[in-house]
Design a protein around this motif. Structure first.
Motif, PDB file in Angstrom:
ATOM      1  N   LEU A 149       2.794   3.446  -1.132  1.00 55.50           N
ATOM      2  CA  LEU A 149       2.166   3.842   0.130  1.00 55.50           C
ATOM      3  C   LEU A 149       1.308   2.708   0.695  1.00 55.50           C
ATOM      4  CD1 LEU A 149       1.096   7.526  -0.644  1.00 55.50           C
ATOM      5  CD2 LEU A 149       2.958   6.764   0.830  1.00 55.50           C
ATOM      6  N   LEU A 150       0.581   2.022  -0.197  1.00 59.93           N
ATOM      7  CA  LEU A 150      -0.215   0.880   0.256  1.00 59.93           C
ATOM      8  C   LEU A 150       0.688  -0.222   0.796  1.00 59.93           C
ATOM      9  CD1 LEU A 150      -2.853  -0.745   0.513  1.00 59.93           C
ATOM     10  CD2 LEU A 150      -2.480  -1.519  -1.839  1.00 59.93           C
ATOM     11  N   ALA A 151       1.772  -0.521   0.080  1.00 59.85           N
ATOM     12  CA  ALA A 151       2.684  -1.582   0.501  1.00 59.85           C
ATOM     13  C   ALA A 151       3.307  -1.276   1.859  1.00 59.85           C
ATOM     14  CB  ALA A 151       3.774  -1.785  -0.552  1.00 59.85           C
ATOM     15  N   LEU A 152       3.583  -0.010   2.120  1.00 64.35           N
ATOM     16  CA  LEU A 152       4.191   0.375   3.394  1.00 64.35           C
ATOM     17  C   LEU A 152       3.235   0.183   4.576  1.00 64.35           C
ATOM     18  CD1 LEU A 152       6.131   3.598   2.331  1.00 64.35           C
ATOM     19  CD2 LEU A 152       7.102   1.372   2.914  1.00 64.35           C
ATOM     20  N   SER A 153       1.932   0.141   4.307  1.00 63.45           N
ATOM     21  CA  SER A 153       0.953  -0.070   5.381  1.00 63.45           C
ATOM     22  C   SER A 153       0.678  -1.552   5.636  1.00 63.45           C
ATOM     23  CB  SER A 153      -0.365   0.637   5.038  1.00 63.45           C
ATOM     24  OG  SER A 153      -1.054  -0.043   4.001  1.00 63.45           O
ATOM     25  N   LEU A 154       1.139  -2.428   4.761  1.00 63.07           N
ATOM     26  CA  LEU A 154       0.821  -3.848   4.879  1.00 63.07           C
ATOM     27  C   LEU A 154       1.451  -4.536   6.097  1.00 63.07           C
ATOM     28  CD1 LEU A 154       0.848  -5.019   1.157  1.00 63.07           C
ATOM     29  CD2 LEU A 154      -1.103  -4.475   2.622  1.00 63.07           C
ATOM     30  N   ILE A 185      -8.886  -2.092  19.858  1.00 66.62           N
ATOM     31  CA  ILE A 185      -9.285  -1.572  18.546  1.00 66.62           C
ATOM     32  C   ILE A 185      -9.273  -2.692  17.511  1.00 66.62           C
ATOM     33  CG2 ILE A 185      -8.723   0.046  16.707  1.00 66.62           C
ATOM     34  CD1 ILE A 185      -7.427   1.835  18.779  1.00 66.62           C
ATOM     35  N   PRO A 186     -10.425  -3.032  16.923  1.00 72.43           N
ATOM     36  CA  PRO A 186     -10.469  -4.038  15.857  1.00 72.43           C
ATOM     37  C   PRO A 186     -10.154  -3.391  14.509  1.00 72.43           C
ATOM     38  CG  PRO A 186     -12.683  -3.332  16.340  1.00 72.43           C
ATOM     39  CD  PRO A 186     -11.783  -2.549  17.260  1.00 72.43           C
ATOM     40  N   CYS A 187      -8.928  -2.938  14.358  1.00 69.24           N
ATOM     41  CA  CYS A 187      -8.592  -1.955  13.329  1.00 69.24           C
ATOM     42  C   CYS A 187      -9.081  -2.321  11.932  1.00 69.24           C
ATOM     43  CB  CYS A 187      -7.080  -1.718  13.318  1.00 69.24           C
ATOM     44  SG  CYS A 187      -6.577  -0.428  12.170  1.00 69.24           S
ATOM     45  N   PHE A 188      -8.473  -3.314  11.310  1.00 70.47           N
ATOM     46  CA  PHE A 188      -8.776  -3.575   9.912  1.00 70.47           C
ATOM     47  C   PHE A 188     -10.094  -4.308   9.716  1.00 70.47           C
ATOM     48  CE2 PHE A 188      -4.134  -3.120  10.068  1.00 70.47           C
ATOM     49  CZ  PHE A 188      -4.005  -2.060   9.207  1.00 70.47           C
ATOM     50  N   GLU A 189     -10.720  -4.726  10.789  1.00 68.53           N
ATOM     51  CA  GLU A 189     -12.057  -5.287  10.674  1.00 68.53           C
ATOM     52  C   GLU A 189     -13.102  -4.209  10.448  1.00 68.53           C
ATOM     53  OE1 GLU A 189     -13.119  -8.837  10.712  1.00 68.53           O
ATOM     54  OE2 GLU A 189     -11.125  -8.461   9.906  1.00 68.53           O
ATOM     55  N   MET A 190     -12.679  -2.948  10.518  1.00 64.66           N
ATOM     56  CA  MET A 190     -13.610  -1.852  10.210  1.00 64.66           C
ATOM     57  C   MET A 190     -14.058  -1.891   8.763  1.00 64.66           C
ATOM     58  SD  MET A 190     -12.321   1.488  12.267  1.00 64.66           S
ATOM     59  CE  MET A 190     -13.730   2.382  11.646  1.00 64.66           C
ATOM     60  N   ALA A 235       5.685  -8.933   0.464  1.00 63.15           N
ATOM     61  CA  ALA A 235       6.968  -9.460  -0.002  1.00 63.15           C
ATOM     62  C   ALA A 235       7.182  -9.217  -1.488  1.00 63.15           C
ATOM     63  CB  ALA A 235       7.061 -10.955   0.311  1.00 63.15           C
ATOM     64  N   VAL A 236       6.084  -9.202  -2.248  1.00 68.01           N
ATOM     65  CA  VAL A 236       6.187  -8.986  -3.701  1.00 68.01           C
ATOM     66  C   VAL A 236       6.031  -7.508  -4.048  1.00 68.01           C
ATOM     67  CG1 VAL A 236       5.173  -9.520  -5.947  1.00 68.01           C
ATOM     68  CG2 VAL A 236       5.356 -11.304  -4.203  1.00 68.01           C
ATOM     69  N   GLY A 237       5.018  -6.879  -3.478  1.00 67.92           N
ATOM     70  CA  GLY A 237       4.681  -5.519  -3.878  1.00 67.92           C
ATOM     71  C   GLY A 237       5.670  -4.463  -3.444  1.00 67.92           C
ATOM     72  N   LEU A 238       6.210  -4.570  -2.230  1.00 63.10           N
ATOM     73  CA  LEU A 238       7.122  -3.535  -1.737  1.00 63.10           C
ATOM     74  C   LEU A 238       8.410  -3.460  -2.562  1.00 63.10           C
ATOM     75  CD1 LEU A 238       7.701  -1.332   0.307  1.00 63.10           C
ATOM     76  CD2 LEU A 238       8.568  -3.076   1.876  1.00 63.10           C
ATOM     77  N   PRO A 239       9.150  -4.567  -2.756  1.00 62.83           N
ATOM     78  CA  PRO A 239      10.370  -4.446  -3.580  1.00 62.83           C
ATOM     79  C   PRO A 239      10.080  -4.160  -5.043  1.00 62.83           C
ATOM     80  CG  PRO A 239       9.964  -6.741  -2.977  1.00 62.83           C
ATOM     81  CD  PRO A 239       8.996  -5.923  -2.188  1.00 62.83           C
ATOM     82  N   LEU A 240       8.963  -4.705  -5.562  1.00 64.52           N
ATOM     83  CA  LEU A 240       8.647  -4.509  -6.975  1.00 64.52           C
ATOM     84  C   LEU A 240       8.314  -3.052  -7.269  1.00 64.52           C
ATOM     85  CD1 LEU A 240       8.514  -6.352  -9.438  1.00 64.52           C
ATOM     86  CD2 LEU A 240       6.071  -6.616  -9.053  1.00 64.52           C
ATOM     87  N   ASN A 241       7.521  -2.426  -6.408  1.00 65.72           N
ATOM     88  CA  ASN A 241       7.169  -1.027  -6.630  1.00 65.72           C
ATOM     89  C   ASN A 241       8.323  -0.088  -6.307  1.00 65.72           C
ATOM     90  OD1 ASN A 241       4.145  -0.609  -7.358  1.00 65.72           O
ATOM     91  ND2 ASN A 241       4.126  -2.249  -5.835  1.00 65.72           N
ATOM     92  N   THR A 242       9.148  -0.446  -5.324  1.00 67.36           N
ATOM     93  CA  THR A 242      10.347   0.354  -5.051  1.00 67.36           C
ATOM     94  C   THR A 242      11.284   0.338  -6.253  1.00 67.36           C
ATOM     95  OG1 THR A 242      10.187  -0.150  -2.680  1.00 67.36           O
ATOM     96  CG2 THR A 242      12.295   0.667  -3.497  1.00 67.36           C
ATOM     97  N   THR A 278      -6.289   4.692  11.868  1.00 69.75           N
ATOM     98  CA  THR A 278      -6.993   5.531  10.895  1.00 69.75           C
ATOM     99  C   THR A 278      -6.144   5.768   9.656  1.00 69.75           C
ATOM    100  OG1 THR A 278      -8.166   6.650  12.707  1.00 69.75           O
ATOM    101  CG2 THR A 278      -8.153   7.743  10.563  1.00 69.75           C
ATOM    102  N   ALA A 279      -4.861   6.050   9.859  1.00 67.27           N
ATOM    103  CA  ALA A 279      -3.960   6.292   8.725  1.00 67.27           C
ATOM    104  C   ALA A 279      -3.812   5.041   7.865  1.00 67.27           C
ATOM    105  CB  ALA A 279      -2.598   6.751   9.235  1.00 67.27           C
ATOM    106  N   ALA A 280      -3.661   3.881   8.500  1.00 61.65           N
ATOM    107  CA  ALA A 280      -3.486   2.638   7.751  1.00 61.65           C
ATOM    108  C   ALA A 280      -4.735   2.300   6.945  1.00 61.65           C
ATOM    109  CB  ALA A 280      -3.144   1.501   8.713  1.00 61.65           C
ATOM    110  N   LEU A 281      -5.917   2.506   7.533  1.00 64.76           N
ATOM    111  CA  LEU A 281      -7.159   2.260   6.816  1.00 64.76           C
ATOM    112  C   LEU A 281      -7.310   3.193   5.618  1.00 64.76           C
ATOM    113  CD1 LEU A 281      -9.632   1.747   9.795  1.00 64.76           C
ATOM    114  CD2 LEU A 281      -9.121   0.072   8.026  1.00 64.76           C
TER     115      LEU A 281
END
Length: 310
Positions: free
Chosen positions: A70-75, A170-175, A34-41, A95-98
């Motif tokens: 790019l990080l904010a878009l994956s959140l 898939i335990p994605c972000f627990e990797m 909520a903070v990072g996406l609009p602030l960086n845009t 894989t892309a999000a990680l």
């Protein structure tokens, strides 16, 4: 191949039970989103509109803003995963999000360090660095950074993708908390981040020494010194608060693997995208002003040009 098979067996056997800890992770990532996406845009739009690629510092900051964006878009994917403990998006998306997180950590560290070095050289060697500190040189450096980081991430991408292939749940972000991460990669990344931290410390010390030797003539000079110091203070805070704990964890080689600690450090590291816009504000004078208004402010604009183009 053996490492990939062991990683796959370990991850596919992982079961996640609902917990307040996962909900806390979802809440943290939601706030960062909520903070990072609009602030960086907004920061990227202002950088491109008011500064463009006219100075090396502006070029580096545009690339830093792109990395954070790019990080904010994956959140949103992280928020969904930790809120539901489900991953219906497939192996490739996970894989892309990680990798977006890992790429952000690496590129952000490099771009922040380059900004510190650029400001230090501009202040300490304003005339000798004129031929080196150009927009073209900065663009080439940024291109090398993106290409090099991408190439170095290819083995990790292949390992992650193979390790997740075939998992029903898939335990994605627990990797991030798994033992499957290469010890060599962890050690190399930790040493690299510590070297970058050392470069930032040296740059800060040089700038403080140079500023102490220069006479202060009037309020404008004092204010400018404060702005210069704040640039390095923000850079050091980003490294010490957000990157250093994660780096120290990498140095443990995951022998004392604690998923709760790793999860907390990953959350903390992701917050860096919310603080980076402060670097833009203190590094470029008249950051929020449009071209016409900035040119009317002769004192501030000339000060900015002397710092950026000297």
């Amino acid at each position: 191949m053996n490492l990939s098979a062991n990683l796959s067996a370990s991850l596919c056997a992982t079961t996640l039970a609902p917990s307040n800890r996962y909900l806390a992770s979802a809440a943290v990532y939601g706030v960062v989103l909520a903070v990072g996406l609009p602030l960086n845009t907004l920061s990227l739009w202002i950088l491109l509109r008011t500064h463009g690629f006219r100075s090396p510092c502006a070029v580096l900051m545009v690339n830093l803003a792109v990395s954070d964006l790019l990080l904010a878009l994956s959140l949103p994917l992280r928020v969904y995963f930790y809120a539901t403990l489900r991953w219906p998006f497939g192996t490739a998306t996970c894989t892309a999000a990680l990798m977006l997180f890992r790429v952000n950590i690496r590129t952000s560290c490099i771009f922040i360090t380059l900004i510190s070095v650029d400001r230090m050289v501009a202040l300490a060697l304003p005339m000798r660095s004129r031929s080196l500190r150009t927009s073209g040189c900065a663009l080439k450096c940024c291109a090398v950074v993106w290409i090099l980081v991408t190439v170095l991430c290819i083995p990790e991408i292949r390992l992650l993708y193979k390790g997740l292939t075939g998992c029903e749940n898939i335990p994605c972000f627990e990797m991030q908390a798994s033992r499957g991460r290469s010890q060599v990669v962890s050690l190399a990344q930790a040493i690299f981040l510590l070297v970058l931290l050392l470069v930032n410390v040296v740059s800060t010390v040089v700038v403080v020494i140079v500023l102490r030797k220069r006479p202060s003539d009037g309020a404008a000079k004092v204010n400018n010194k404060m702005n210069v110091i704040l640039i390095f203070v923000v850079n050091m805070l980003v490294f010490i608060i957000f990157f250093l704990p994660f780096t120290l964890q990498l140095l443990t080689f995951n022998y004392n693997n604690n998923s709760e600690v790793i999860r907390a450090l990953v959350c903390l590291a992701s917050v860096n995208c919310c603080l980076d816009p402060l670097i833009y504000y203190f590094s470029l004078d008249s950051f929020w002003q449009d071209k016409g208004k900035r040119q009317t402010d002769v004192g501030t604009y000339s000060l900015s040009r002397s710092m950026e183009r000297s």
